[in-house]
Design an enzyme around this catalytic site. Structure first.
Site, PDB file in Angstrom:
ATOM      1  N   LYS A 197       0.811  -1.216   0.000  1.00 35.23           N
ATOM      2  CA  LYS A 197       0.000   0.000   0.000  1.00 35.23           C
ATOM      3  C   LYS A 197       0.847   1.270   0.000  1.00 35.23           C
ATOM      4  O   LYS A 197       0.437   2.286  -0.568  1.00 35.23           O
ATOM      5  CB  LYS A 197      -0.982   0.000   1.168  1.00 35.23           C
ATOM      6  CG  LYS A 197      -0.405   0.109   2.554  1.00 35.23           C
ATOM      7  CD  LYS A 197      -1.531   0.111   3.584  1.00 35.23           C
ATOM      8  CE  LYS A 197      -0.997   0.345   4.982  1.00 35.23           C
ATOM      9  NZ  LYS A 197      -0.058  -0.697   5.420  1.00 35.23           N
ATOM     10  N   ARG A 249      -6.136   2.219  11.738  1.00 36.26           N
ATOM     11  CA  ARG A 249      -5.788   0.804  11.863  1.00 36.26           C
ATOM     12  C   ARG A 249      -6.818   0.035  12.679  1.00 36.26           C
ATOM     13  O   ARG A 249      -6.807  -1.187  12.683  1.00 36.26           O
ATOM     14  CB  ARG A 249      -4.422   0.655  12.526  1.00 36.26           C
ATOM     15  CG  ARG A 249      -3.271   1.197  11.689  1.00 36.26           C
ATOM     16  CD  ARG A 249      -1.949   0.839  12.297  1.00 36.26           C
ATOM     17  NE  ARG A 249      -0.822   1.344  11.514  1.00 36.26           N
ATOM     18  CZ  ARG A 249       0.436   1.043  11.730  1.00 36.26           C
ATOM     19  NH1 ARG A 249       0.749   0.240  12.710  1.00 36.26           N
ATOM     20  NH2 ARG A 249       1.396   1.545  10.972  1.00 36.26           N
ATOM     21  N   ARG A 305      12.073  -8.818   2.264  1.00 35.12           N
ATOM     22  CA  ARG A 305      12.135  -7.355   2.338  1.00 35.12           C
ATOM     23  C   ARG A 305      13.392  -6.877   3.046  1.00 35.12           C
ATOM     24  O   ARG A 305      13.838  -7.461   4.026  1.00 35.12           O
ATOM     25  CB  ARG A 305      10.894  -6.813   3.070  1.00 35.12           C
ATOM     26  CG  ARG A 305      10.771  -5.308   2.998  1.00 35.12           C
ATOM     27  CD  ARG A 305       9.400  -4.834   3.440  1.00 35.12           C
ATOM     28  NE  ARG A 305       9.169  -5.008   4.866  1.00 35.12           N
ATOM     29  CZ  ARG A 305       8.141  -4.461   5.511  1.00 35.12           C
ATOM     30  NH1 ARG A 305       7.242  -3.754   4.844  1.00 35.12           N
ATOM     31  NH2 ARG A 305       7.984  -4.675   6.805  1.00 35.12           N
ATOM     32  N   ARG A 351      14.452  -6.495   8.896  1.00 36.96           N
ATOM     33  CA  ARG A 351      13.907  -6.249  10.222  1.00 36.96           C
ATOM     34  C   ARG A 351      13.626  -7.576  10.923  1.00 36.96           C
ATOM     35  O   ARG A 351      13.290  -8.575  10.294  1.00 36.96           O
ATOM     36  CB  ARG A 351      12.616  -5.429  10.118  1.00 36.96           C
ATOM     37  CG  ARG A 351      12.888  -3.990   9.788  1.00 36.96           C
ATOM     38  CD  ARG A 351      11.701  -3.198   9.291  1.00 36.96           C
ATOM     39  NE  ARG A 351      10.457  -3.407  10.001  1.00 36.96           N
ATOM     40  CZ  ARG A 351       9.515  -2.453  10.138  1.00 36.96           C
ATOM     41  NH1 ARG A 351       9.734  -1.231   9.663  1.00 36.96           N
ATOM     42  NH2 ARG A 351       8.388  -2.701  10.731  1.00 36.96           N
ATOM     43  N   ARG A 355       2.073 -11.167  13.058  1.00 38.60           N
ATOM     44  CA  ARG A 355       1.632  -9.817  12.709  1.00 38.60           C
ATOM     45  C   ARG A 355       0.331  -9.855  11.914  1.00 38.60           C
ATOM     46  O   ARG A 355      -0.562  -9.027  12.112  1.00 38.60           O
ATOM     47  CB  ARG A 355       2.710  -9.101  11.892  1.00 38.60           C
ATOM     48  CG  ARG A 355       3.982  -8.802  12.658  1.00 38.60           C
ATOM     49  CD  ARG A 355       5.072  -8.297  11.737  1.00 38.60           C
ATOM     50  NE  ARG A 355       4.731  -7.028  11.121  1.00 38.60           N
ATOM     51  CZ  ARG A 355       5.369  -6.496  10.083  1.00 38.60           C
ATOM     52  NH1 ARG A 355       6.391  -7.131   9.550  1.00 38.60           N
ATOM     53  NH2 ARG A 355       5.011  -5.338   9.602  1.00 38.60           N
TER      54      ARG A 355
END
Length: 468
Positions: free
Chosen positions: A263, A338, A377, A410, A421
């Site tokens: 996004k 959120r 990532r 990360r 998550r």
């Protein structure tokens, strides 16, 4: 017997919890203390939380969930637990129920300390806090010039920036917005007990003691629907403007999507194509910290104390950003809301500004695809620019194309953590999606496939909102 003590800041939860824990031999856990403890001891979760804070980012809810879960799994299974200020949201309540079910425990009662907003403003406006141990005192009820605890060595007390008569009502508005659904959740299962918290502190404590004993005997009277509705009524409801009621027509869009849905990338492309402002809450948070705005300084006080930055600060940053002249023709909001309470807060902001959301684009990507994406990532340590080993590799391995900074993965981008998550994301986002679907604003966009193909789909969806 496991009990939770909830209520707005200033009702005395911490004071009562300490005494109740000692009297009934309960394991007392406060999320604030637990969070600070993880930071100070540099646990794996504390280090992860500190990384977010050092990067000028909000600490995700799943990190706090993990701290609670880790603490509970280490707790003596023979001992009962007293939660202080947790759960504070419906999402946390469901998370705790699921975890307890797995552990063979039950949350037997949730005691809500009910105090009027006027009294809370009065109490917090006189509250003083120790800079070292965070112990609360009061100019009238517990007057001290310095912290009396030996470990603090007489450290001077101070008034927190959010304990002013101007800030407390703002905090209470957020509290009521979040707590309305929470008390409803517990009332439906006959676990909610409401206590008048405005009497003398010793009287309130004795009432709670009697209630805990009644809970143990399974004789406590749960709150009625009518009593619960009195608390829910404090939430208030803001109605969104109807089409055509906005003062100035603008293309105001919210972009939803799970971690790794792309996004952020799509928001940037969309803004370039439609000449709109891209408002990413992560960037907004860092901007306020860097520029030392009033809200940035307030956020930093929480971070310096080892506390989570509350919703009212984030909401304040979003409200200020949306009010700037460069958003007049529209914006793409990325990373906010959120949760359902944040969505309701955004509705209030838009109505106050005489604006109306054009739509909510939900970039839908399967969990399996997101795990695949995030596992590859990489992030630049300096400028936070994202890369991907497969979809967006850097020109030089391990080096940022933009600033030459070091690229790293990360800790929360490993497959197991990504799945955790995602579980958090779905818990929080499901009510949010329902909210916008009922409002007729939700537009689902297939987020899988080539990035340029997804961009075409997102652009088409946004243009359809523009033409509506």
């Amino acid at each position: 017997m496991n009990i939770a003590l909830i209520g707005p800041s200033g009702v005395g939860k911490g004071t009562h919890a300490d005494e109740l824990g000692a009297k009934f031999d309960l394991l007392h856990v406060s999320t604030g203390d637990l969070f600070r403890e993880n930071l100070e001891k540099r646990t794996a979760l504390g280090i992860l939380a500190r990384k977010y804070m050092n990067q000028g980012e909000l600490v995700p809810d799943e990190v706090v969930d993990a701290m609670i879960e880790e603490w509970l799994r280490k707790a003596d299974p023979e001992k009962s637990i007293l939660f202080d200020g947790f759960p504070s949201t419906t999402y946390q309540a469901k998370f705790l129920d699921e975890l307890f079910k797995e552990m063979g425990r039950n949350l037997d009662a949730v005691i809500y300390l009910k105090v009027s907003d006027e009294e809370i403003v009065k109490r917090l406006s006189g509250r003083l806090t120790c800079r070292l141990c965070q112990a609360p005192f009061h100019k009238v009820y517990a007057p001290f010039l310095t912290c009396p605890y030996n470990k603090c060595q007489g450290e001077h007390l101070y008034q927190r920036a959010d304990d002013t008569p101007e800030m407390v009502p703002v905090r209470l508005k957020v509290f009521h917005r979040v707590t309305g659904p929470l008390v409803n959740y517990y009332q439906k299962t006959d676990r909610l007990i409401i206590v008048n918290g405005e009497d003398e502190i010793d009287q309130v404590y004795q009432v709670i003691v009697d209630l805990v004993e009644a809970v143990h005997r399974q004789e406590a009277r749960p709150a009625t629907r009518e009593e619960t509705e009195q608390i829910q009524a404090l939430k208030g409801v803001t109605v969104a403007l109807a089409p055509g009621q906005a003062v100035h027509p603008s293309l105001d869009i919210v972009l939803l999507g799970g971690p790794g849905s792309g996004k952020g990338t799509q928001a940037e492309r969309l803004c370039k194509q439609l000449k709109l402002q891209h408002i990413a809450t992560g960037d907004l948070f860092r901007e306020n910290l860097k520029n030392e705005t009033e809200l940035g300084r307030l956020a930093k006080t929480y971070m310096d104390r080892g506390e989570l930055v509350p919703d009212n600060v984030t909401e304040g940053m979003v409200r200020e950003r949306l009010s700037r002249p460069d958003t007049r023709d529209g914006f793409i909001l990325d990373g906010f809301p959120r949760t359902l309470p944040q969505a309701e807060a955004l509705t209030e902001m838009m109505t106050d500004m005489q604006r109306r959301l054009a739509g909510v684009l939900y970039i839908k990507v399967s969990d399996e695809e997101i795990v695949s994406r995030l596992s590859g990532r990489l992030i630049c340590r300096n400028c936070q620019t994202p890369y991907h080993l497969k979809f967006k590799p850097p020109a030089k391995e391990g080096v940022c194309d933009l600033c030459g900074g070091e690229l790293y993965q990360r800790d929360d981008d490993n497959p197991e953590t990504v799945r955790t998550r995602l579980k958090t994301y779905h818990r929080q986002t499901s009510p949010l999606i329902d909210y916008y679907q009922e409002a007729g604003l939700l537009v689902e966009v297939d987020g899988e496939g080539d990035v340029s193909e997804v961009t075409e789909r997102v652009l088409t969806a946004a243009q359809s909102l523009q033409e509506a």
